[in-house]
Design a protein around this motif. Structure first.
Motif, PDB file in Angstrom:
ATOM      1  N   MET A 146       7.913  91.131 -88.993  1.00  0.00           N
ATOM      2  CA  MET A 146       7.045  92.320 -88.546  1.00  0.00           C
ATOM      3  C   MET A 146       5.524  91.900 -88.310  1.00  0.00           C
ATOM      4  O   MET A 146       5.016  91.286 -89.020  1.00  0.00           O
ATOM      5  CB  MET A 146       6.969  93.429 -89.786  1.00  0.00           C
TER       6      MET A 146
ATOM      7  N   ILE B  86      15.151 104.986 -92.124  1.00  0.00           N
ATOM      8  CA  ILE B  86      15.323 104.306 -93.377  1.00  0.00           C
ATOM      9  C   ILE B  86      14.825 105.102 -94.469  1.00  0.00           C
ATOM     10  O   ILE B  86      15.641 104.990 -95.656  1.00  0.00           O
ATOM     11  CB  ILE B  86      14.202 103.009 -93.094  1.00  0.00           C
TER      12      ILE B  86
ATOM     13  N   GLU C 212      21.334 100.212 -86.213  1.00  0.00           N
ATOM     14  CA  GLU C 212      20.664  99.094 -85.509  1.00  0.00           C
ATOM     15  C   GLU C 212      21.760  98.151 -84.839  1.00  0.00           C
ATOM     16  O   GLU C 212      21.567  98.079 -83.704  1.00  0.00           O
ATOM     17  CB  GLU C 212      19.628  98.542 -86.277  1.00  0.00           C
TER      18      GLU C 212
ATOM     19  N   GLY D 288      13.998  92.737 -88.583  1.00  0.00           N
ATOM     20  CA  GLY D 288      15.400  92.517 -89.452  1.00  0.00           C
ATOM     21  C   GLY D 288      16.617  92.204 -88.670  1.00  0.00           C
ATOM     22  O   GLY D 288      17.692  91.990 -89.191  1.00  0.00           O
TER      23      GLY D 288
ATOM     24  N   LYS E 165       2.231 101.786 -86.193  1.00  0.00           N
ATOM     25  CA  LYS E 165       3.696 101.957 -86.698  1.00  0.00           C
ATOM     26  C   LYS E 165       3.891 101.816 -88.009  1.00  0.00           C
ATOM     27  O   LYS E 165       3.437 101.127 -88.650  1.00  0.00           O
ATOM     28  CB  LYS E 165       4.297 100.517 -85.989  1.00  0.00           C
TER      29      LYS E 165
ATOM     30  N   PRO F 280       8.579 100.962 -93.084  1.00  0.00           N
ATOM     31  CA  PRO F 280       8.910 101.208 -94.445  1.00  0.00           C
ATOM     32  C   PRO F 280       9.218 100.142 -95.550  1.00  0.00           C
ATOM     33  O   PRO F 280       9.111 100.013 -96.541  1.00  0.00           O
ATOM     34  CB  PRO F 280      10.025 101.969 -94.453  1.00  0.00           C
TER      35      PRO F 280
HETATM   36  C1  S3P Z   1      12.011  95.915 -89.828  1.00  0.00           C
HETATM   37  C2  S3P Z   1      11.148  95.624 -88.518  1.00  0.00           C
HETATM   38  C3  S3P Z   1      10.559  96.661 -87.800  1.00  0.00           C
HETATM   39  C4  S3P Z   1      11.755  97.909 -87.711  1.00  0.00           C
HETATM   40  C5  S3P Z   1      12.360  98.159 -89.155  1.00  0.00           C
HETATM   41  C6  S3P Z   1      12.872  97.035 -90.079  1.00  0.00           C
HETATM   42  C7  S3P Z   1      12.583  94.752 -90.405  1.00  0.00           C
HETATM   43  O1  S3P Z   1      10.295  96.184 -86.616  1.00  0.00           O
HETATM   44  O2  S3P Z   1      12.862  97.413 -86.972  1.00  0.00           O
HETATM   45  O3  S3P Z   1      11.179  98.996 -89.862  1.00  0.00           O
HETATM   46  O4  S3P Z   1      13.513  94.867 -91.285  1.00  0.00           O
HETATM   47  O5  S3P Z   1      11.623  93.763 -90.298  1.00  0.00           O
HETATM   48  P1  S3P Z   1       9.135  95.517 -86.260  1.00  0.00           P
HETATM   49  O6  S3P Z   1       9.553  93.929 -86.380  1.00  0.00           O
HETATM   50  O7  S3P Z   1       8.928  95.370 -84.687  1.00  0.00           O
HETATM   51  O8  S3P Z   1       8.239  95.804 -87.067  1.00  0.00           O
END
Ligand code: S3P
Length: 171
Positions: A13, A51, A63, A84, A121, A124
């Motif tokens: 992230m 989430i 996802e 993720g 953004k 969580p």
């Molecule tokens: C997540 C990253 C987020 C988003 C979600 C979970 C993660 O996307 O998919 O909050 O598990 O690392 P970004 O990498 O674009 O922030």
């Protein structure tokens, strides 16, 4: 040069997957899609809401289902994954089976954290620094399974990284 090669960007992230993806698609004069955007459009809910309400396991299923759909339906040549997505074994297998080239964008935790803090953004899984560092350390061993790897240095812009990727994979 394989002009039809499809690229997916992974990494922690805040590393800049979306902006690098945007620049890469511009350079390629091609389409790009952000998996997070695609999920929110299809589910008609914010990821943070999914989430927080349904839990992380339910989110990972949503996802994966959306990744499947995106890879089948969307013609985008450049796909920015969520941080993720690549961590789930079946997602990595799917991405490989569809013939995409996966690229890990790596940076320091502090670089990612800075971007997380200053972005609008909601994330969580990165609400506090300690949990975010733990995830960052845990995930390295899986991100490094990607086909390619680019280290984001502070002096590089997103465009610079996109150009490096272009030169290596399409030049
Ligand atoms: C997540 C990253 C987020 C988003 C979600 C979970 C993660 O996307 O998919 O909050 O598990 O690392 P970004 O990498 O674009 O922030």
């Amino acid at each position: 040069m394989d002009e039809g090669k499809r690229i997916c960007l992974t990494g922690f992230m805040g590393v800049g997957k979306s902006s690098v993806g945007r620049h890469l698609a511009q350079i390629l004069k091609s389409e790009r899609m952000d998996l997070d955007f695609y999920i929110e459009k299809n589910e008609r809910r914010k990821i943070s809401e999914i989430i927080d309400t349904d839990g992380i396991d339910a989110y990972r299923e949503i996802e994966s289902a959306n990744l499947n759909r995106l890879l089948d339906e969307c013609p985008a040549q450049v796909i920015s994954l969520g941080g993720g997505t690549w961590i789930v074994d079946s997602n990595r297998e799917l991405i490989k089976s569809k013939g995409l080239t996966s690229i890990w964008l790596e940076s320091t935790f502090e670089h990612c954290w800075y971007n997380i803090k200053f972005s609008h953004k909601e994330r969580p899984l990165a609400r506090d620094k300690t949990s975010a560092i733990r995830l960052f350390e845990e995930r390295k061993k899986l991100y490094c399974l990607a086909d390619g790897h680019f280290i984001i240095k502070a002096e590089y812009s997103s465009y610079d990284i996109a150009k490096l990727i272009f030169d290596e994979y399409f030049g």
